[in-house]
Design an enzyme around this catalytic site. Structure first.
Site, PDB file in Angstrom:
ATOM      1  N   ASN A   1      36.160  36.041  14.165  1.00 29.17           N
ATOM      2  CA  ASN A   1      35.132  34.990  14.274  1.00 29.17           C
ATOM      3  C   ASN A   1      33.778  35.677  14.488  1.00 29.17           C
ATOM      4  O   ASN A   1      33.705  36.897  14.613  1.00 29.17           O
ATOM      5  CB  ASN A   1      35.466  34.016  15.405  1.00 29.17           C
TER       6      ASN A   1
ATOM      7  N   GLY B   1      45.651  33.650  16.379  1.00 32.45           N
ATOM      8  CA  GLY B   1      46.122  34.016  15.039  1.00 32.45           C
ATOM      9  C   GLY B   1      46.197  35.520  14.827  1.00 32.45           C
ATOM     10  O   GLY B   1      46.583  36.284  15.726  1.00 32.45           O
ATOM     11  N   VAL B   2      45.811  35.932  13.651  1.00 32.16           N
ATOM     12  CA  VAL B   2      45.904  37.345  13.297  1.00 32.16           C
ATOM     13  C   VAL B   2      44.932  38.180  14.154  1.00 32.16           C
ATOM     14  O   VAL B   2      45.241  39.324  14.529  1.00 32.16           O
ATOM     15  CB  VAL B   2      45.687  37.537  11.773  1.00 32.16           C
ATOM     16  N   ASP B   3      43.810  37.605  14.511  1.00 32.71           N
ATOM     17  CA  ASP B   3      42.821  38.268  15.367  1.00 32.71           C
ATOM     18  C   ASP B   3      43.443  38.609  16.732  1.00 32.71           C
ATOM     19  O   ASP B   3      43.333  39.745  17.216  1.00 32.71           O
ATOM     20  CB  ASP B   3      41.631  37.307  15.532  1.00 32.71           C
TER      21      ASP B   3
ATOM     22  N   GLY C   1      44.292  29.775   8.404  1.00 28.67           N
ATOM     23  CA  GLY C   1      44.958  29.324   9.633  1.00 28.67           C
ATOM     24  C   GLY C   1      44.048  28.378  10.385  1.00 28.67           C
ATOM     25  O   GLY C   1      43.798  27.249   9.952  1.00 28.67           O
TER      26      GLY C   1
ATOM     27  N   TYR D   1      40.998  28.183  10.560  1.00 30.04           N
ATOM     28  CA  TYR D   1      39.815  27.730   9.814  1.00 30.04           C
ATOM     29  C   TYR D   1      40.146  26.778   8.665  1.00 30.04           C
ATOM     30  O   TYR D   1      39.246  26.348   7.937  1.00 30.04           O
ATOM     31  CB  TYR D   1      38.998  28.931   9.342  1.00 30.04           C
TER      32      TYR D   1
HETATM   33  N1  AR6 Z   1      50.057  39.149  10.201  1.00 25.76           N
HETATM   34  C1  AR6 Z   1      49.697  38.632   8.999  1.00 25.76           C
HETATM   35  N2  AR6 Z   1      49.187  37.395   8.849  1.00 25.76           N
HETATM   36  C2  AR6 Z   1      49.033  36.643   9.959  1.00 25.76           C
HETATM   37  C3  AR6 Z   1      49.373  37.119  11.262  1.00 25.76           C
HETATM   38  C4  AR6 Z   1      49.898  38.438  11.356  1.00 25.76           C
HETATM   39  N3  AR6 Z   1      50.262  38.974  12.536  1.00 25.76           N
HETATM   40  N4  AR6 Z   1      49.104  36.134  12.159  1.00 25.76           N
HETATM   41  C5  AR6 Z   1      48.618  35.089  11.448  1.00 25.76           C
HETATM   42  N5  AR6 Z   1      48.581  35.382  10.132  1.00 25.76           N
HETATM   43  P1  AR6 Z   1      44.125  32.796  11.358  1.00 25.76           P
HETATM   44  P2  AR6 Z   1      41.485  32.097  10.240  1.00 25.76           P
HETATM   45  C6  AR6 Z   1      48.104  34.544   8.996  1.00 25.76           C
HETATM   46  O1  AR6 Z   1      44.178  31.512  12.115  1.00 25.76           O
HETATM   47  O2  AR6 Z   1      42.021  30.878   9.616  1.00 25.76           O
HETATM   48  C7  AR6 Z   1      41.107  33.262  15.326  1.00 25.76           C
HETATM   49  O3  AR6 Z   1      41.157  32.621  16.567  1.00 25.76           O
HETATM   50  C8  AR6 Z   1      48.194  33.047   9.208  1.00 25.76           C
HETATM   51  O4  AR6 Z   1      49.475  32.566   8.835  1.00 25.76           O
HETATM   52  O5  AR6 Z   1      44.561  34.030  12.054  1.00 25.76           O
HETATM   53  O6  AR6 Z   1      40.574  32.996   9.434  1.00 25.76           O
HETATM   54  C9  AR6 Z   1      39.792  34.002  15.094  1.00 25.76           C
HETATM   55  O7  AR6 Z   1      39.267  34.531  16.286  1.00 25.76           O
HETATM   56  C10 AR6 Z   1      47.119  32.554   8.249  1.00 25.76           C
HETATM   57  O8  AR6 Z   1      47.662  32.375   6.925  1.00 25.76           O
HETATM   58  O9  AR6 Z   1      42.608  33.100  10.821  1.00 25.76           O
HETATM   59  C11 AR6 Z   1      38.914  32.923  14.534  1.00 25.76           C
HETATM   60  O10 AR6 Z   1      38.341  32.136  15.548  1.00 25.76           O
HETATM   61  C12 AR6 Z   1      46.118  33.693   8.200  1.00 25.76           C
HETATM   62  O11 AR6 Z   1      46.733  34.793   8.858  1.00 25.76           O
HETATM   63  C13 AR6 Z   1      39.860  32.084  13.713  1.00 25.76           C
HETATM   64  O12 AR6 Z   1      41.146  32.265  14.296  1.00 25.76           O
HETATM   65  C14 AR6 Z   1      44.794  33.403   8.863  1.00 25.76           C
HETATM   66  O13 AR6 Z   1      44.966  32.595  10.018  1.00 25.76           O
HETATM   67  C15 AR6 Z   1      39.926  32.539  12.274  1.00 25.76           C
HETATM   68  O14 AR6 Z   1      40.715  31.646  11.544  1.00 25.76           O
END
Ligand code: AR6
Length: 168
Positions: free
Chosen positions: A24, A32-34, A119, A121
């Site tokens: 973010n 999530g991934v972050d 995810g 977003y």
């Molecule tokens: N490995 C691979 N992919 C993953 C993993 C992982 N360990 N964990 C989740 N995903 P998101 P965004 C996938 O929500 O939508 C955070 O709080 C998940 O299934 O991680 O860009 C940040 O700080 C999804 O398809 O990221 C921001 O505030 C994809 O990763 C916000 O979320 C992205 O989901 C960013 O949201």
């Protein structure tokens, strides 16, 4: 096209030169991934991120991998989906482009991307997958590196959606 490969894995386990984080604007961690990347990389990552002064949507910044098996983490900030009314498609494409530019500048030969913005977003996965594939393909047509780009899927559904995006 064979330079782009689908992989079902937790991105924090990958030994690619770089992994991309869907961060973010603060770059100070989140869910999530972050969250997974910050947990696995350890507290040094947060200290490094603090020095970066945040990141604009559609832009990317780089840190070492710290506790992760990769050399670098490239933090990019995807757009929050708002029905496509706020330039989300172009901003998402910019995430992939700027992450790849930064990767090349650091000699990265292998890089793994999560599905940025799909995810928390809420970017529709199919649309996001098409943008990811088209932007990466275009970049690879104009640059010899990276030699391998992995698109990381967490589920079989996501894998099928990426496969469809790769066939158009
Ligand atoms: N490995 C691979 N992919 C993953 C993993 C992982 N360990 N964990 C989740 N995903 P998101 P965004 C996938 O929500 O939508 C955070 O709080 C998940 O299934 O991680 O860009 C940040 O700080 C999804 O398809 O990221 C921001 O505030 C994809 O990763 C916000 O979320 C992205 O989901 C960013 O949201």
């Amino acid at each position: 096209m064979e330079k782009i490969e689908l992989i079902t894995a937790d991105i924090t386990t990958l030994k690619t030169d770089a992994v991309v984080n869907a961060a973010n604007n603060s770059l100070m961690g989140g869910g999530g991934v972050d969250g997974a990347i910050h947990r696995a990389a350890g507290p040094d990552l947060k200290a490094a991120c603090r020095l970066l002064g945040g990141c604009k949507t559609g832009q990317s910044k780089l840190t070492p991998g710290f506790g992760l098996p990769c050399k670098y983490i490239i933090h990019t900030v995807g757009p929050v989906w708002n029905n496509g009314t706020e330039g989300e498609a172009e901003l998402l494409a910019s995430c992939y482009r700027t992450a790849l530019e930064l990767a090349v500048a650091h000699g990265v030969r292998t890089i793994a991307f999560p599905a940025i913005s799909t995810g928390a977003y809420r970017f529709p996965f199919d649309k996001a997958a098409r943008i990811a594939v088209a932007t990466i393909q275009q970049f690879l047509e104009n640059h010899p590196e990276p030699e391998k780009v992995y698109l990381v899927c967490l589920s079989e559904t996501n894998r099928q959606q990426y496969k469809r995006a790769m066939n158009v």
